[in-house]
Structures are given as structure tokens and as C-alpha cells.
Design an enzyme around this catalytic site. Sequence first.
Site, PDB file in Angstrom:
ATOM      1  N   GLY A 276     -45.697 -47.763  -1.445  1.00 48.57           N
ATOM      2  CA  GLY A 276     -45.745 -47.480  -0.025  1.00 48.57           C
ATOM      3  C   GLY A 276     -44.390 -47.116   0.547  1.00 48.57           C
ATOM      4  N   PHE A 277     -43.318 -47.712  -0.013  1.00 45.69           N
ATOM      5  CA  PHE A 277     -41.986 -47.487   0.544  1.00 45.69           C
ATOM      6  C   PHE A 277     -40.925 -47.263  -0.523  1.00 45.69           C
ATOM      7  CE2 PHE A 277     -44.429 -50.028   3.467  1.00 45.69           C
ATOM      8  CZ  PHE A 277     -44.286 -49.329   4.657  1.00 45.69           C
ATOM      9  N   GLY A 278     -41.319 -47.125  -1.799  1.00 44.78           N
ATOM     10  CA  GLY A 278     -40.325 -46.994  -2.842  1.00 44.78           C
ATOM     11  C   GLY A 278     -40.759 -46.081  -3.962  1.00 44.78           C
TER      12      GLY A 278
ATOM     13  N   LYS B 139     -37.293 -49.961  -9.694  1.00 37.52           N
ATOM     14  CA  LYS B 139     -37.908 -49.708  -8.394  1.00 37.52           C
ATOM     15  C   LYS B 139     -36.787 -49.486  -7.382  1.00 37.52           C
ATOM     16  CE  LYS B 139     -41.682 -51.942  -7.416  1.00 37.52           C
ATOM     17  NZ  LYS B 139     -42.691 -52.982  -7.094  1.00 37.52           N
TER      18      LYS B 139
ATOM     19  N   ASP C 249     -51.393 -59.673  -1.762  1.00 42.37           N
ATOM     20  CA  ASP C 249     -51.980 -58.339  -1.908  1.00 42.37           C
ATOM     21  C   ASP C 249     -52.577 -58.160  -3.302  1.00 42.37           C
ATOM     22  OD1 ASP C 249     -52.719 -55.810  -1.060  1.00 42.37           O
ATOM     23  OD2 ASP C 249     -50.822 -54.890  -1.617  1.00 42.37           O
TER      24      ASP C 249
END
Length: 496
Positions: A36-38, A60, A166
Site C-alpha cells: 500500500g505504501f512501499g 522493503k 490484518d
Amino acid sequence: MPPRKKALPRPLPEGWIVTDAEKRQWRLGKMIGQGGFGLIYLASPGTGKHDEDEAEFVIKVEYKENGPLFSELKFYQRAAKPADIQKWMQVKRLRFLGIPKYCGHGIVEFDELSYRFMVIERLGKDLQHIFEKQGKMFKNQVVLNLGLKMLHVLEYIHENEYIHGDIKAANILLGFKDSNKLYLADYGLSYRYSPNQIHKKYEERPKKGHNGTIEYTSIDAHKGVAPSRRSDLEILGYCMLHWMCGKLPWEQYLNKPELVLEAKTKLMEKLPESVTQISPHGAKCGEIAKILSLVKKLGYDERPNYHMLQKILLDGLKETQKDFNDFLDFSPVSEVEAHGYCLYNHATTIKSVRRDIRTTQPVEKCLNESKTSLTRSRMVQNKVKEDLDAKWEEAKENENSLEKHKKYKKKNKTEENHFNKITQNLTKELKPRTTQLLTKKKYAEDECNKLTGSDRQYEDEYLIQQANDDQIEFSWRKWCLLLVFLIILIVIVTLY
């Protein structure tokens, strides 16, 4: 608090060398994915070029200001140290625990931008890819085994005061070189529910509601409540239900979170019937219903009984004659092969069967399989009936035994009361007699004392009398001797 989130970072050049906090150097390979962000790159230790197909590490990368990688890094540093994981496996007698191995982290500057990176071991395909490839359905034993492996991971995480937050097929990955090893990855939404051993308070925040993956997120998360241990277990239950049945009751409402919350609440309130109603005929969803029922009873800050949850799945695996450590068979299967049936009671599944009949199976084969399945079902029903009859007879015997025990106990109680009554009567009768005997005893002792005093007086008088007699006798002897002496003296004088 972690920094606020931002968009995906600009890609870093392949072959770029980064240095972690321990001064170890890593070479970036090709980019293999993004979250989502990486971004995710293959990586190898050192500065030399390596075979990327054999690369055993990944890196990451996110902007330094982003939050998810910061949270994930803190989780690995605090709760996922290799030595701690190894010790836990020894205590729990586990061959494997599915948490990726953390290898390092650092900050790197590129093109006037700051990036945070983290190095972990390389993993294989994610479960979502396999799930979709198989037509969104897993075998019974596979689902039970997956749930059991994830329970072991969650127990370790929870005991270290963290929540994953999650859990889903996309975050469960096979091992890079061992596809029988499963890893629960992506701890970007991990949450420390009990810092300094003080559990977060239950507080609903509607503005923060519906966070996470909408299909599986917990009822608490829908209400904006901070995640807890029961949230993770509830999410796992929804995942298992999806893997087993191929669908969830709220799939058509995913763009309307309030309707999803309503559907989940209804499912949890009407357990276990709600689960058995949506499960295809032949699917082993009883274990999932039991797990969700236990989760429903959990308090917000209550520690789950992990042993009981694991035992439910282990018992289910025993019925399928599979072991927890058996190889996970992810081979593609039809619904018939997955759950052992061909004809279904649900309208949606009937359509899929008809499609199978038209495209892949002759009608005769499907009917034969249906007859076989029906025969097996009847055999199972007869076995269940026999077991129920046996249990009924056992219950009757237990009831008769209980009645006998009650009668025996009642009889003993009556005898005990009778004995107590006799004892009380004897006590009443003996009390005056005892008093009388004590009085007589005292009188006898007094008399004895008197008699003893009289004897002593008589003894003294006797001794005095005896002394007087002795004195008189001595005087008499003395005079006799004197007289004899005088006679002898007179004789001698006469002779001379």
C-alpha cells in the site's frame, strides 16, 4: 507515535547499495512487488552481483515519514527476535513458527529524498494467488491446517503484547524453498495492545471505524475500537470461513461498510446455525463455528484459551486422518474433490454443478458420484445414530447410578441422624450420673485423707510408748548390774 502515511516512494535503481544500522551492506535487485505504501526488492548481502533467482533476502522500502514500515520494524525489533522465536518453539514443541526472519534496517538518501528500508528473508507465493487459482476453495484438511498454523503464530504475537490486525490470504506466504512452510507476513498494521502490561480501554470511535480489509475486519474495528486479541481471532475465523466455503455472506455489501457490520453482527449472534447455513453440504465448518463461538464469548481484554482453540482444529484434522505436520496439498481441486459431494442443496452451487456436468463430467459419472456420496452419508448417519443410541444408554445407566447414589446417600443421612439422636439421649442420661459419680469420688478422697491422718496419729503414739518401754527396760538392767557389782564387792571384802 509513528509518522503519518504518504504515497508510494519513487523506485530506487537496481544495483543500488544500501548500508543498514549494523554497517552491513546490501545490494538491491529487481523490484518484485509493492504494498500500500512501499516497494519490495530482491536483495543480496555485500556489493557483488548475485544470481537473483537464488536471492534469499528482500528489502522493503518506504519514505522515511511513512507509518506502516515504521510499525512493522518496531514489531520485529521488540517481538520477533530470532532467539525469542527459537525459545518459544522449544517450549511449545513446534518444528516451525511462521514469522519471517528479520535481518536488518536502515535509512538511505536518494535523489534528495529519505527512505527507510528493512531486510527480511525472502518468501514465496502468497495464499491469495493460490486461492484464486483453485477457484476460491480449499480442501477441508488444508483449511484446518492453515487455521492451526496461524493460531500458533497469533499466540506468540499476542503473548508479546502485539496484534497483527490484518490477517488475510494475501499476507500469508509460502516459504521460498519449502512450500510446506507458511508465514504470516506484513506487520504494517500491527498494534501494541498492552504497552507496559496495561490493556487499552474499550472505546468506540465511529470516525475511525471500518479500518482494515473490509471482508475480514472485526466487529470492534468496524466500530472504531482499538484492536485486541479477540479481533485477530475473529478475523482468522472469517478467513477460514471464506477458504472453506468460497464466499462470505457480506460480499455484495463491500462498498457499504455499515451493511457489512450488520451482516457480521447477525452471523456472530446466531452461531453456530449461521455458519452451517452458509456452508456447502459436506464442508467441515463445525470447527469454524466453534472457534467463532468461543471468540464471541471473549471479553475485550480477556486472554483467549489458545490450547482449546488449537485442540478444536486438531480434532478436526484427526477426523480427516491428517496430521498438523503433513504436507499442505494446494493442488487445484473442484468443489466435489474439496468437500466430497456432487449435488448440493444451495441454488448457487447447483448452477456450478450443472456447469461441471456440461463441460467436464458425463452425467452418468456425476450420478454415480452422487450415489456413492449418498451411500457414504447414510453410513455416516447410521454411525451417528449408533453413537447416539450408545450415548443414550450410557446416560440412562448414569442416571440410574445417580439415583442409587442419591438413595444410598439419603439412607446414610437417615442413619447418621438416628445415631446423632441416640448420642444426644445418652449424653443427657449420662450427665447426671457423671455428676453423681464425681461427688462420690470426692467424698471417697476426703475419707481417704481422714483415714491417712488417723494412721499417722496412731503411729506417733506407738513410737512414744515404745520409747518409754525402752527407757524402763534400760533402767531395770542398770539396777541389776549395780546389784551384782555390789554383791561381788561384798564377797571380796569378806574374803580379805
